[in-house]
Write a protein that holds these residues in place. Sequence first.
Motif, PDB file in Angstrom:
ATOM      1  N   GLU B  65       2.956   4.218 -11.765  1.00 17.84           N
ATOM      2  CA  GLU B  65       4.220   4.275 -11.038  1.00 17.84           C
ATOM      3  C   GLU B  65       3.939   3.870  -9.589  1.00 17.84           C
ATOM      4  OE1 GLU B  65       7.376   7.616  -9.451  1.00 17.84           O
ATOM      5  OE2 GLU B  65       5.737   8.231 -10.763  1.00 17.84           O
ATOM      6  N   ALA B  66       4.561   2.784  -9.163  1.00 12.71           N
ATOM      7  CA  ALA B  66       4.362   2.327  -7.784  1.00 12.71           C
ATOM      8  C   ALA B  66       5.268   3.130  -6.865  1.00 12.71           C
ATOM      9  CB  ALA B  66       4.682   0.843  -7.672  1.00 12.71           C
ATOM     10  N   VAL B  67       4.669   3.907  -5.972  1.00 14.36           N
ATOM     11  CA  VAL B  67       5.498   4.683  -5.042  1.00 14.36           C
ATOM     12  C   VAL B  67       5.564   3.933  -3.707  1.00 14.36           C
ATOM     13  CG1 VAL B  67       5.048   6.908  -6.101  1.00 14.36           C
ATOM     14  CG2 VAL B  67       3.563   6.110  -4.289  1.00 14.36           C
ATOM     15  N   PRO B  68       6.695   4.020  -3.051  1.00  9.36           N
ATOM     16  CA  PRO B  68       6.875   3.175  -1.870  1.00  9.36           C
ATOM     17  C   PRO B  68       6.131   3.661  -0.636  1.00  9.36           C
ATOM     18  CG  PRO B  68       8.814   4.529  -2.225  1.00  9.36           C
ATOM     19  CD  PRO B  68       7.893   4.808  -3.368  1.00  9.36           C
ATOM     20  N   LEU B  69       5.907   2.733   0.213  1.00  9.53           N
ATOM     21  CA  LEU B  69       5.437   3.027   1.562  1.00  9.53           C
ATOM     22  C   LEU B  69       6.668   3.494   2.354  1.00  9.53           C
ATOM     23  CD1 LEU B  69       3.689   0.125   3.469  1.00  9.53           C
ATOM     24  CD2 LEU B  69       5.838   1.017   4.306  1.00  9.53           C
ATOM     25  N   VAL B  70       6.497   4.549   3.132  1.00 12.82           N
ATOM     26  CA  VAL B  70       7.601   5.053   3.950  1.00 12.82           C
ATOM     27  C   VAL B  70       7.122   5.104   5.393  1.00 12.82           C
ATOM     28  CG1 VAL B  70       9.169   6.988   4.376  1.00 12.82           C
ATOM     29  CG2 VAL B  70       8.474   6.444   2.038  1.00 12.82           C
ATOM     30  N   GLY B  71       7.941   4.608   6.271  1.00  6.22           N
ATOM     31  CA  GLY B  71       7.544   4.614   7.675  1.00  6.22           C
ATOM     32  C   GLY B  71       8.737   4.520   8.596  1.00  6.22           C
ATOM     33  N   ARG B  72       8.439   4.449   9.866  1.00  5.36           N
ATOM     34  CA  ARG B  72       9.483   4.372  10.882  1.00  5.36           C
ATOM     35  C   ARG B  72       9.099   3.266  11.852  1.00  5.36           C
ATOM     36  NH1 ARG B  72      10.094   6.562  15.639  1.00  5.36           N
ATOM     37  NH2 ARG B  72       8.106   7.619  15.508  1.00  5.36           N
ATOM     38  N   CYS B  73      10.097   2.494  12.237  1.00  7.06           N
ATOM     39  CA  CYS B  73       9.838   1.409  13.177  1.00  7.06           C
ATOM     40  C   CYS B  73       9.754   1.991  14.592  1.00  7.06           C
ATOM     41  CB  CYS B  73      10.937   0.353  13.109  1.00  7.06           C
ATOM     42  SG  CYS B  73      10.704  -0.927  14.341  1.00  7.06           S
ATOM     43  N   LEU B  74       8.678   1.680  15.303  1.00  2.63           N
ATOM     44  CA  LEU B  74       8.491   2.228  16.648  1.00  2.63           C
ATOM     45  C   LEU B  74       9.423   1.569  17.660  1.00  2.63           C
ATOM     46  CD1 LEU B  74       4.604   2.525  16.833  1.00  2.63           C
ATOM     47  CD2 LEU B  74       6.263   4.372  16.597  1.00  2.63           C
ATOM     48  N   THR B  79      14.198   3.896   9.625  1.00  2.00           N
ATOM     49  CA  THR B  79      13.268   4.243   8.559  1.00  2.00           C
ATOM     50  C   THR B  79      13.070   3.032   7.651  1.00  2.00           C
ATOM     51  OG1 THR B  79      14.033   6.505   8.641  1.00  2.00           O
ATOM     52  CG2 THR B  79      12.852   5.855   6.669  1.00  2.00           C
ATOM     53  N   VAL B  80      11.849   2.877   7.200  1.00  2.00           N
ATOM     54  CA  VAL B  80      11.508   1.722   6.377  1.00  2.00           C
ATOM     55  C   VAL B  80      10.922   2.211   5.066  1.00  2.00           C
ATOM     56  CG1 VAL B  80       9.972  -0.264   6.221  1.00  2.00           C
ATOM     57  CG2 VAL B  80      11.048   0.300   8.404  1.00  2.00           C
ATOM     58  N   GLU B  81      11.331   1.586   3.984  1.00  5.42           N
ATOM     59  CA  GLU B  81      10.765   1.920   2.680  1.00  5.42           C
ATOM     60  C   GLU B  81      10.478   0.624   1.954  1.00  5.42           C
ATOM     61  OE1 GLU B  81      12.829   5.542   0.917  1.00  5.42           O
ATOM     62  OE2 GLU B  81      12.176   4.441  -0.860  1.00  5.42           O
ATOM     63  N   SER B  82       9.301   0.529   1.361  1.00  2.83           N
ATOM     64  CA  SER B  82       8.969  -0.709   0.652  1.00  2.83           C
ATOM     65  C   SER B  82       7.919  -0.429  -0.404  1.00  2.83           C
ATOM     66  CB  SER B  82       8.435  -1.740   1.648  1.00  2.83           C
ATOM     67  OG  SER B  82       7.890  -2.835   0.953  1.00  2.83           O
ATOM     68  N   THR B  83       8.032  -1.095  -1.546  1.00  4.49           N
ATOM     69  CA  THR B  83       7.018  -0.905  -2.589  1.00  4.49           C
ATOM     70  C   THR B  83       5.801  -1.790  -2.338  1.00  4.49           C
ATOM     71  OG1 THR B  83       8.209  -2.515  -3.912  1.00  4.49           O
ATOM     72  CG2 THR B  83       8.575  -0.186  -4.423  1.00  4.49           C
ATOM     73  N   GLU B  84       5.913  -2.672  -1.350  1.00 12.24           N
ATOM     74  CA  GLU B  84       4.777  -3.516  -1.005  1.00 12.24           C
ATOM     75  C   GLU B  84       4.396  -3.270   0.449  1.00 12.24           C
ATOM     76  OE1 GLU B  84       5.703  -7.566  -1.609  1.00 12.24           O
ATOM     77  OE2 GLU B  84       5.901  -7.349  -3.771  1.00 12.24           O
ATOM     78  N   TRP B  85       3.169  -3.615   0.747  1.00 12.89           N
ATOM     79  CA  TRP B  85       2.724  -3.545   2.127  1.00 12.89           C
ATOM     80  C   TRP B  85       3.531  -4.546   2.964  1.00 12.89           C
ATOM     81  CZ3 TRP B  85       1.108  -2.231   6.553  1.00 12.89           C
ATOM     82  CH2 TRP B  85       0.614  -3.159   7.454  1.00 12.89           C
ATOM     83  N   ILE B  86       4.109  -4.103   4.068  1.00 13.92           N
ATOM     84  CA  ILE B  86       4.802  -5.011   4.978  1.00 13.92           C
ATOM     85  C   ILE B  86       4.223  -4.833   6.376  1.00 13.92           C
ATOM     86  CG2 ILE B  86       7.042  -5.481   3.900  1.00 13.92           C
ATOM     87  CD1 ILE B  86       8.066  -2.902   5.222  1.00 13.92           C
ATOM     88  N   PRO B  87       3.937  -5.927   7.056  1.00 20.00           N
ATOM     89  CA  PRO B  87       3.264  -5.828   8.343  1.00 20.00           C
ATOM     90  C   PRO B  87       4.185  -5.465   9.499  1.00 20.00           C
ATOM     91  CG  PRO B  87       3.511  -8.119   7.734  1.00 20.00           C
ATOM     92  CD  PRO B  87       4.067  -7.315   6.593  1.00 20.00           C
ATOM     93  N   SER B  88       5.507  -5.722   9.348  1.00 12.74           N
ATOM     94  CA  SER B  88       6.396  -5.384  10.458  1.00 12.74           C
ATOM     95  C   SER B  88       7.756  -4.944   9.923  1.00 12.74           C
ATOM     96  CB  SER B  88       6.555  -6.566  11.407  1.00 12.74           C
ATOM     97  OG  SER B  88       6.983  -7.691  10.686  1.00 12.74           O
ATOM     98  N   GLU B 100       4.185   6.658   7.410  1.00 16.45           N
ATOM     99  CA  GLU B 100       4.042   8.090   7.140  1.00 16.45           C
ATOM    100  C   GLU B 100       3.533   8.363   5.739  1.00 16.45           C
ATOM    101  OE1 GLU B 100       7.983   8.816   8.344  1.00 16.45           O
ATOM    102  OE2 GLU B 100       7.376   8.546  10.429  1.00 16.45           O
ATOM    103  N   ARG B 101       3.784   7.418   4.844  1.00 16.94           N
ATOM    104  CA  ARG B 101       3.345   7.622   3.478  1.00 16.94           C
ATOM    105  C   ARG B 101       3.066   6.279   2.811  1.00 16.94           C
ATOM    106  NH1 ARG B 101       6.399  10.839  -1.468  1.00 16.94           N
ATOM    107  NH2 ARG B 101       4.744  10.353  -2.934  1.00 16.94           N
ATOM    108  N   GLY B 102       2.156   6.259   1.873  1.00 21.35           N
ATOM    109  CA  GLY B 102       1.837   4.996   1.204  1.00 21.35           C
ATOM    110  C   GLY B 102       0.432   4.992   0.631  1.00 21.35           C
ATOM    111  N   ASP B 103      -0.278   6.111   0.867  1.00 24.02           N
ATOM    112  CA  ASP B 103      -1.656   6.231   0.398  1.00 24.02           C
ATOM    113  C   ASP B 103      -1.775   6.886  -0.981  1.00 24.02           C
ATOM    114  OD1 ASP B 103      -2.663   5.255   2.779  1.00 24.02           O
ATOM    115  OD2 ASP B 103      -2.581   7.224   3.721  1.00 24.02           O
ATOM    116  N   ASP B 104      -0.649   7.185  -1.612  1.00 26.69           N
ATOM    117  CA  ASP B 104      -0.694   7.946  -2.854  1.00 26.69           C
ATOM    118  C   ASP B 104      -1.675   7.362  -3.877  1.00 26.69           C
ATOM    119  OD1 ASP B 104       2.014   7.971  -1.572  1.00 26.69           O
ATOM    120  OD2 ASP B 104       2.274   9.640  -2.965  1.00 26.69           O
ATOM    121  N   LEU B 105      -2.457   8.228  -4.439  1.00 24.52           N
ATOM    122  CA  LEU B 105      -3.359   7.853  -5.530  1.00 24.52           C
ATOM    123  C   LEU B 105      -3.590   9.142  -6.302  1.00 24.52           C
ATOM    124  CD1 LEU B 105      -5.303   5.959  -7.005  1.00 24.52           C
ATOM    125  CD2 LEU B 105      -6.977   6.349  -5.222  1.00 24.52           C
TER     126      LEU B 105
END
Lengths: 217, 120
Positions: B65-74, B79-88, B100-105
């Motif tokens: 199960e691919a869990v999304p990356l969750v973050g916040r734009c500085l 708030t940003v959510e993405s199932t793939e790595w995004i650089p900006s 804030e999240r995206g390291d799940d394993l």
Amino acid sequence: MSVITIERKVLEKNDLVAADNRGRLGRHGIFCINLVSSPGAGKTRLLERTLESLVPTVRVQVIEGDVQTDLDAQRVSRYAVPVVQIVTHGACHLEAQLVRDALDQLPLEDADLLVIENVGNLVCPASFDLGEAIKVVVVSTTEGDDKPLKYPAMFRRAAALVINKTDLLPYVDCDLAVLRTHARQVNPDLEVFETSCRTGAGIEEWCTWLRRHVQNR
Amino acid sequence: MHELGIAQSILEIAREHVPSEDVGRVALIRVRLGPLCGVVGDSLAFCFEALVSDSPFPGARLVIEAVPLVGRCLDCNRTVESTEWIPSCPHCLAGRLQIERGDDLSVSQIELSDPPAEAS
């Protein structure tokens, strides 16, 4: 169909051993860095330059990780610091248990700083906590300025970035400003240093920062 | 290529959580992978296949199960959510992300098939 719901981190065992290593290093008052990079970025040379600057004021010990050979341990031992070589025999990264075994072979009561030089690889070592205080990632200008975007997991987990081989900038297509921007995009808190281990440029800034961390540990 | 060791750990965790008498019923193991965990899903699936046939539950399937990356734009603070790595930041297209999240394993669930019906 019945379901067993668990929430277990896959690397839990590694993380437990890493926490144990961290506690042990803490009890000895040792600041520990995990030095990571792709192969050939200059980790060992940076370590040698660092030893030239810090030893003997700072008591440094070293764990070297390589897929094969003890060539790096031989290089480091010229600086009269205790060093243990871990040979992974094919494995692409160090794990906490390997570091625990190496710690058993070091006179930890006589150390201020432990440098773990990981296997050259920007992917796998990112996943494995070893018990270090911080990760330091080294990239060289010959690798181009897009490494942080290509290997975000590693740059995200690092506290500092050392951009090495700046003496080669006139000959390579690497824009330092772009590299810095990419690195901070992945990790806004990243401390960035520029060094040439060949000429010695920038080494003192890096060592001053490291010395301060050792003093404040 | 550390996925082989990861697959091995997943099988060990499953073994620890399934009572011995139910080992033969393990049908499915669910894992969660974040885009920043440093593990490639396809490689993990390949390694799992290679190991599972010699495990105590050779019939088990791995579901990733691919869990999304969750973050916040500085910069724009969204708030940003993405199932793939995004650089900006995908909203303002420029901002740097505080992830804030995206390291799940992790292993999240194990499903057991129904026991064979008792002979009457």
